[in-house]
Structure formats: structure tokens, C-alpha cells
Design an enzyme around this catalytic site. Structure first.
Site, PDB file in Angstrom:
ATOM      1  N   ARG A 143     -31.438  12.005 -15.330  1.00  0.00           N
ATOM      2  CA  ARG A 143     -31.317  12.326 -13.901  1.00  0.00           C
ATOM      3  C   ARG A 143     -30.056  13.153 -13.710  1.00  0.00           C
ATOM      4  O   ARG A 143     -29.009  12.850 -14.315  1.00  0.00           O
ATOM      5  CB  ARG A 143     -31.226  11.059 -13.042  1.00  0.00           C
ATOM      6  CG  ARG A 143     -32.541  10.344 -12.811  1.00  0.00           C
ATOM      7  CD  ARG A 143     -33.522  11.133 -11.911  1.00  0.00           C
ATOM      8  NE  ARG A 143     -34.762  10.421 -11.702  1.00  0.00           N
ATOM      9  CZ  ARG A 143     -35.881  10.551 -12.430  1.00  0.00           C
ATOM     10  NH1 ARG A 143     -35.912  11.395 -13.437  1.00  0.00           N
ATOM     11  NH2 ARG A 143     -36.966   9.856 -12.138  1.00  0.00           N
ATOM     12  N   ASP A 148     -32.579  19.173 -18.280  1.00  0.00           N
ATOM     13  CA  ASP A 148     -33.899  19.251 -17.654  1.00  0.00           C
ATOM     14  C   ASP A 148     -33.812  18.775 -16.206  1.00  0.00           C
ATOM     15  O   ASP A 148     -34.796  18.852 -15.474  1.00  0.00           O
ATOM     16  CB  ASP A 148     -34.895  18.378 -18.442  1.00  0.00           C
ATOM     17  CG  ASP A 148     -36.308  18.504 -17.899  1.00  0.00           C
ATOM     18  OD1 ASP A 148     -36.788  19.645 -17.795  1.00  0.00           O
ATOM     19  OD2 ASP A 148     -36.920  17.467 -17.562  1.00  0.00           O
ATOM     20  N   GLU A 193     -31.099  19.334  -7.705  1.00  0.00           N
ATOM     21  CA  GLU A 193     -32.381  19.971  -8.031  1.00  0.00           C
ATOM     22  C   GLU A 193     -33.382  19.936  -6.876  1.00  0.00           C
ATOM     23  O   GLU A 193     -34.323  20.723  -6.847  1.00  0.00           O
ATOM     24  CB  GLU A 193     -33.007  19.325  -9.277  1.00  0.00           C
ATOM     25  CG  GLU A 193     -33.516  17.910  -9.073  1.00  0.00           C
ATOM     26  CD  GLU A 193     -34.158  17.327 -10.334  1.00  0.00           C
ATOM     27  OE1 GLU A 193     -33.546  17.411 -11.410  1.00  0.00           O
ATOM     28  OE2 GLU A 193     -35.273  16.782 -10.230  1.00  0.00           O
ATOM     29  N   HIS A 197     -37.035  20.180 -14.747  1.00  0.00           N
ATOM     30  CA  HIS A 197     -37.622  18.837 -14.696  1.00  0.00           C
ATOM     31  C   HIS A 197     -39.071  18.851 -15.211  1.00  0.00           C
ATOM     32  O   HIS A 197     -40.002  18.427 -14.528  1.00  0.00           O
ATOM     33  CB  HIS A 197     -37.562  18.265 -13.268  1.00  0.00           C
ATOM     34  CG  HIS A 197     -37.453  16.762 -13.265  1.00  0.00           C
ATOM     35  ND1 HIS A 197     -36.663  16.056 -12.397  1.00  0.00           N
ATOM     36  CD2 HIS A 197     -38.061  15.819 -14.045  1.00  0.00           C
ATOM     37  CE1 HIS A 197     -36.778  14.758 -12.627  1.00  0.00           C
ATOM     38  NE2 HIS A 197     -37.628  14.593 -13.640  1.00  0.00           N
ATOM     39  N   ALA A 208     -39.691  17.779 -18.553  1.00  0.00           N
ATOM     40  CA  ALA A 208     -39.759  17.009 -19.806  1.00  0.00           C
ATOM     41  C   ALA A 208     -40.984  16.097 -19.844  1.00  0.00           C
ATOM     42  O   ALA A 208     -41.577  15.877 -20.889  1.00  0.00           O
ATOM     43  CB  ALA A 208     -38.476  16.198 -19.993  1.00  0.00           C
ATOM     44  N   PHE A 209     -41.371  15.575 -18.679  1.00  0.00           N
ATOM     45  CA  PHE A 209     -42.516  14.644 -18.641  1.00  0.00           C
ATOM     46  C   PHE A 209     -43.855  15.357 -18.723  1.00  0.00           C
ATOM     47  O   PHE A 209     -44.887  14.702 -18.899  1.00  0.00           O
ATOM     48  CB  PHE A 209     -42.494  13.857 -17.311  1.00  0.00           C
ATOM     49  CG  PHE A 209     -42.904  14.715 -16.133  1.00  0.00           C
ATOM     50  CD1 PHE A 209     -42.001  15.590 -15.556  1.00  0.00           C
ATOM     51  CD2 PHE A 209     -44.200  14.692 -15.648  1.00  0.00           C
ATOM     52  CE1 PHE A 209     -42.374  16.413 -14.494  1.00  0.00           C
ATOM     53  CE2 PHE A 209     -44.591  15.512 -14.587  1.00  0.00           C
ATOM     54  CZ  PHE A 209     -43.676  16.373 -14.011  1.00  0.00           C
TER      55      PHE A 209
HETATM   56  P1  NAD Z   1     -35.820   2.413 -19.625  1.00  0.00           P
HETATM   57  O1  NAD Z   1     -35.704   1.524 -18.436  1.00  0.00           O
HETATM   58  O2  NAD Z   1     -36.790   2.058 -20.701  1.00  0.00           O
HETATM   59  O3  NAD Z   1     -34.376   2.593 -20.302  1.00  0.00           O
HETATM   60  C1  NAD Z   1     -33.206   2.773 -19.570  1.00  0.00           C
HETATM   61  C2  NAD Z   1     -32.076   2.168 -20.385  1.00  0.00           C
HETATM   62  O4  NAD Z   1     -30.865   2.435 -19.689  1.00  0.00           O
HETATM   63  C3  NAD Z   1     -32.207   0.646 -20.556  1.00  0.00           C
HETATM   64  O5  NAD Z   1     -32.061   0.298 -21.908  1.00  0.00           O
HETATM   65  C4  NAD Z   1     -31.067   0.108 -19.705  1.00  0.00           C
HETATM   66  O6  NAD Z   1     -30.492  -1.093 -20.224  1.00  0.00           O
HETATM   67  C5  NAD Z   1     -30.077   1.263 -19.802  1.00  0.00           C
HETATM   68  N1  NAD Z   1     -29.036   1.184 -18.781  1.00  0.00           N
HETATM   69  C6  NAD Z   1     -29.108   0.654 -17.521  1.00  0.00           C
HETATM   70  N2  NAD Z   1     -27.901   0.732 -16.928  1.00  0.00           N
HETATM   71  C7  NAD Z   1     -27.076   1.329 -17.811  1.00  0.00           C
HETATM   72  C8  NAD Z   1     -25.702   1.676 -17.772  1.00  0.00           C
HETATM   73  N3  NAD Z   1     -24.948   1.425 -16.691  1.00  0.00           N
HETATM   74  N4  NAD Z   1     -25.167   2.267 -18.858  1.00  0.00           N
HETATM   75  C9  NAD Z   1     -25.931   2.525 -19.959  1.00  0.00           C
HETATM   76  N5  NAD Z   1     -27.236   2.210 -20.058  1.00  0.00           N
HETATM   77  C10 NAD Z   1     -27.789   1.623 -18.994  1.00  0.00           C
HETATM   78  O7  NAD Z   1     -36.135   3.864 -19.036  1.00  0.00           O
HETATM   79  P2  NAD Z   1     -36.793   5.103 -19.807  1.00  0.00           P
HETATM   80  O8  NAD Z   1     -38.273   5.075 -19.650  1.00  0.00           O
HETATM   81  O9  NAD Z   1     -36.201   5.193 -21.163  1.00  0.00           O
HETATM   82  O10 NAD Z   1     -36.252   6.293 -18.894  1.00  0.00           O
HETATM   83  C11 NAD Z   1     -34.875   6.634 -18.861  1.00  0.00           C
HETATM   84  C12 NAD Z   1     -34.630   7.610 -17.736  1.00  0.00           C
HETATM   85  O11 NAD Z   1     -35.313   8.848 -18.018  1.00  0.00           O
HETATM   86  C13 NAD Z   1     -35.231   7.174 -16.376  1.00  0.00           C
HETATM   87  O12 NAD Z   1     -34.291   6.383 -15.670  1.00  0.00           O
HETATM   88  C14 NAD Z   1     -35.509   8.461 -15.675  1.00  0.00           C
HETATM   89  O13 NAD Z   1     -34.426   8.740 -14.822  1.00  0.00           O
HETATM   90  C15 NAD Z   1     -35.546   9.506 -16.799  1.00  0.00           C
HETATM   91  N6  NAD Z   1     -36.835  10.217 -16.905  1.00  0.00           N
HETATM   92  C16 NAD Z   1     -36.820  11.577 -16.880  1.00  0.00           C
HETATM   93  C17 NAD Z   1     -38.009  12.285 -16.992  1.00  0.00           C
HETATM   94  C18 NAD Z   1     -38.049  13.794 -17.002  1.00  0.00           C
HETATM   95  O14 NAD Z   1     -39.131  14.395 -16.855  1.00  0.00           O
HETATM   96  N7  NAD Z   1     -36.945  14.482 -17.211  1.00  0.00           N
HETATM   97  C19 NAD Z   1     -39.223  11.581 -17.112  1.00  0.00           C
HETATM   98  C20 NAD Z   1     -39.182  10.177 -17.152  1.00  0.00           C
HETATM   99  C21 NAD Z   1     -37.978   9.507 -17.039  1.00  0.00           C
END
Ligand code: NAD
Length: 337
Positions: A234, A258, A263, A295, A297-298
């Protein structure tokens, strides 16, 4: 159930109509994002379906509530664009798609790393202009480099797995340790330590108040000079002005993004005929060692199919008044005064 689907593009329509081929739900597709101005469009729709840049602040939620909307079905994993405290107060149910294709995001993350390292974005233009010179194209072997994965959940762990295949040393930072990452040989460190030992840093934690600008001037100062920084999570995780300072001083050697903190005003639209008003974004575009995607990546067939499929399950569960595994637990997540 009648569902107002906001921020839609033709590709959203394609996948949602395919998932709803039995016509169980009535979808109305709105191109406009959902925000306080457009919320009246959802009047008398029991459900709205929203994406990453729809703005569900207090004013939007109040209008939705007055219009008898009860369900907010996010078609993404992150929920940083909703005021959860107000949503809880107004009694909304919120569902999301917690995982659609973590592979898509992890693979895109590696794509950004390889393109930046081997200057593929620059080579594309050079070769088309008949310039086959190699100066400025020197890369490094990924093998034996140290990669820091910040946030080792689903996407972070898959990215770690791919980096492991390149022969990278893995370090990680998370509030929980993931046994799958430990099995890959990842060493968990404090955030500062992980940032300071890494040649490549990749961000995969959610955007929360505690992670907003997790990469700021201080964090950048403790990184290795010339570090590669990748953000596919994000935009708000990175303080944009701090990273611009880092790029100018060459402390940051490569930046792949990304996502971008402002954005909402740019991404998902064709603005090629419009004068760029965002000076920070404009500055980022001037660096040869910055690669930005909008944005995307998904954005794979598999992920779009899964997003539509899971959203339909969430709508069905809500309509049938069944417990839904993808409901946000607002009692836990909302800041309760
Ligand atoms: P997830 O919930 O499986 O993993 C997130 C991880 O972050 C967890 O292990 C959690 O413990 C950790 N976390 C929480 N608070 C934290 C902190 N303060 N410091 C460090 N780590 C912390 O989520 P995911 O499916 O792996 O997705 C991760 C992120 O990717 C999502 O939050 C979303 O914002 C982003 N995302 C982006 C796209 C894209 O198209 N660019 C698509 C999907 C998701």
C-alpha cells in the site's frame, strides 16, 4: 440481491457477470468511485461492492446507512479505505476477499526487482531506438544478496520463496513469525536491523496506523547505500518525499512501486492527455532507477476469477443470513471509544 458495484471497468464487469451467470444477484455497475458525493447512487441497494480506492469515510458511510445499505463487500484484501469505527457504529457488515492470488502479487514483485536490477525498462526503449550500448545497464547477481521481507504473511512468504530460489539470504520483520519463512531459512530481525542489512527490501505488511510511513527519512538513513526498495503493498507505507530525498542522495539505488500514497487521483484511469498535477509523482517519474506500475500486481485472470467468485460467496452468505468466513470482525478491528 441488488448490488451497486463501484469503480468498475469493463474487465470487472466481465468477471462479475461470469460469476453471476445464474442471475442470482442484480448487479448495477458504476464507473465512478464510491465517495461522499457518489454515495447517494447506492440508495436502496442493500449491498455495495467496492475496491481499493473507494473512499468509505464517515460521510460516505452515513449516506449509505441512510439509504438502507447494510453490506459493504470489498473486492480486495485491504480495508484501510473504510472508517471501521463508524462502520461498526452504523451496524454495517463488511466482507472482503482475503486472498485471491497472492502468487500474482509475489510474481509482480519479483518482476519489478528483475526489471530494475537489469534495467529492462530502459533496455526496451533503447533497443527500439537502435541503441544497443550497454553503458548504464550493469546489474548484479541476485544470488547471495540479502533480501528483507517486511510483512511475512501470504504474499510476503511467497515472495520469500521466490527469492530463496534465486539464492538470496532472507531476513524478515513481522509482528508474528511465519514458520514457512523460518523453514526457508529466514532470520527474523527488528525492523531497523532488517532494513540495515538488506540489499533488497520488499514491503508486504498492511497499511495500518502503526505502519503508515514505516519507510521515512529515519528508516531510509539506516539502509545500505544503493538499496533496492520495492512496494507492492500500500502506498502509505512509504513517505514519498522522504524516498525522493533518498533517491536524490543515492541512498536509495532502485525504487519499484505498484502502489502510491496519493494513487486515488491517478491510478486505474487513462490520464495521458491531462497535465500532471501531482509534483511528487512527477518527480518520481524523472528518476531512471524508479519503475512504477499502476496497482496492477493483482491483475491476473486467476485473481480476477477468484475475486468475483469469493465476492459472490460473501453476497450469498449475507443474503442467507449465514456466518461468513470473510466478514471483518469489527468488534476487534474498530477503535472503540
Ligand atoms: P497477510 O494478512 O497474509 O499478511 C500481512 C502480514 O503483515 C501478516 O503476517 C501480519 O502479521 C503482518 N503485519 C501486520 N502488522 C504489521 C506491522 N506493524 N509490521 C510488520 N508486519 C505486520 O496479507 P497479504 O495477503 O500477504 O497481503 C499483504 C498486503 O498486500 C495487503 O495488506 C495489501 O495491502 C497488499 N496487496 C496489494 C495488492 C496489489 O495489487 N498491489 C494486491 C493484494 C494485496
Amino acid at each position: 440481491m441488488r448490488v451497486a458495484i463501484f469503480s468498475t471497468k469493463p474487465y470487472d464487469r466481465q468477471f462479475f457477470e461470469a460469476a453471476n451467470c445464474d442471475g442470482k444477484h442484480e448487479f448495477v455497475f458504476f464507473e465512478t468511485p464510491l465517495n461522499r458525493e457518489t454515495a447517494p447512487l447506492a440508495r436502496e441497494f442493500p449491498a455495495v461492492c467496492v475496491f481499493v480506492n473507494d473512499n468509505l469515510n464517515a460521510a460516505t458511510l452515513l449516506t449509505l446507512s441512510e439509504g438502507d445499505t447494510r453490506l459493504i463487500a470489498l473486492r480486495c484484501a485491504g480495508y484501510n479505505n473504510i472508517d471501521l469505527t463508524i462502520a461498526r457504529e452504523l451496524g454495517f457488515t463488511i466482507t472482503r476477499v482475503p486472498a485471491y492470488s497472492p502468487y500474482a502479487v509475489a510474481e509482480h514483485t519479483i518482476g519489478l526487482m528483475l526489471a530494475l536490477n537489469r534495467r529492462i525498462h530502459r533496455a526496451y526503449n533503447r533497443v527500439r531506438n537502435g541503441n544497443f550500448a550497454l553503458s548504464g545497464m550493469l546489474g548484479f547477481d541476485m544470488r547471495d544478496r540479502t533480501a528483507a521481507v517486511i510483512g511475512t504473511g501470504k504474499i510476503g512468504a511467497l515472495t520469500a520463496n521466490l527469492l530463496n530460489a534465486f539464492g538470496c539470504h532472507l531476513v524478515g520483520y513481522d509482528v508474528y513469525e511465519n514458520p514457512d519463512c523460518i523453514a526457508l531459512g529466514m532470520e527474523y530481525l527488528s525492523l531497523e536491523k532488517a532494513l540495515s542489512v538488506a540489499d533488497i527490501i520488499t514491503l508486504h505488511c498492511p497499511l495500518l496506523p502503526s505502519t503508515h510511513h514505516i519507510i521515512d527519512d529515519r528508516a531510509i538513513a539506516c539502509m545500505k547505500k544503493g538499496v533496492m526498495l520495492i512496494n507492492t503493498s500500500r502506498g502509505g507505507l512509504i513517505d514519498t518525499q522522504a524516498v525522493i530525498r533518498g533517491l536524490k542522495s543515492e541512498q536509495v539505488g532502485y525504487l519499484g512501486m505498484d502502489v502510491y500514497e496519493k494513487e486515488q487521483k491517478l491510478f486505474f484511469e487513462d490520464l495521458s492527455d491531462v497535465v500532471m498535477q501531482d509534483d511528487d509523482f512527477g518527480r518520481l517519474l524523472t528518476f531512471p532507477n524508479v519503475l512504477i506500475t499502476g496497482h496492477q500486481a493483482f491483475f491476473t485472470r486467476e485473481a480476477m476469477t477468484e475475486i468475483a467468485h469469493t465476492t459472490l460467496i460473501n453476497l450469498n452468505d449475507f443474503e442467507a443470513n449465514r456466518p461468513c468466513a470473510n466478514n471483518l470482525d469489527l468488534e476487534k478491528l474498530a477503535v472503540i471509544p
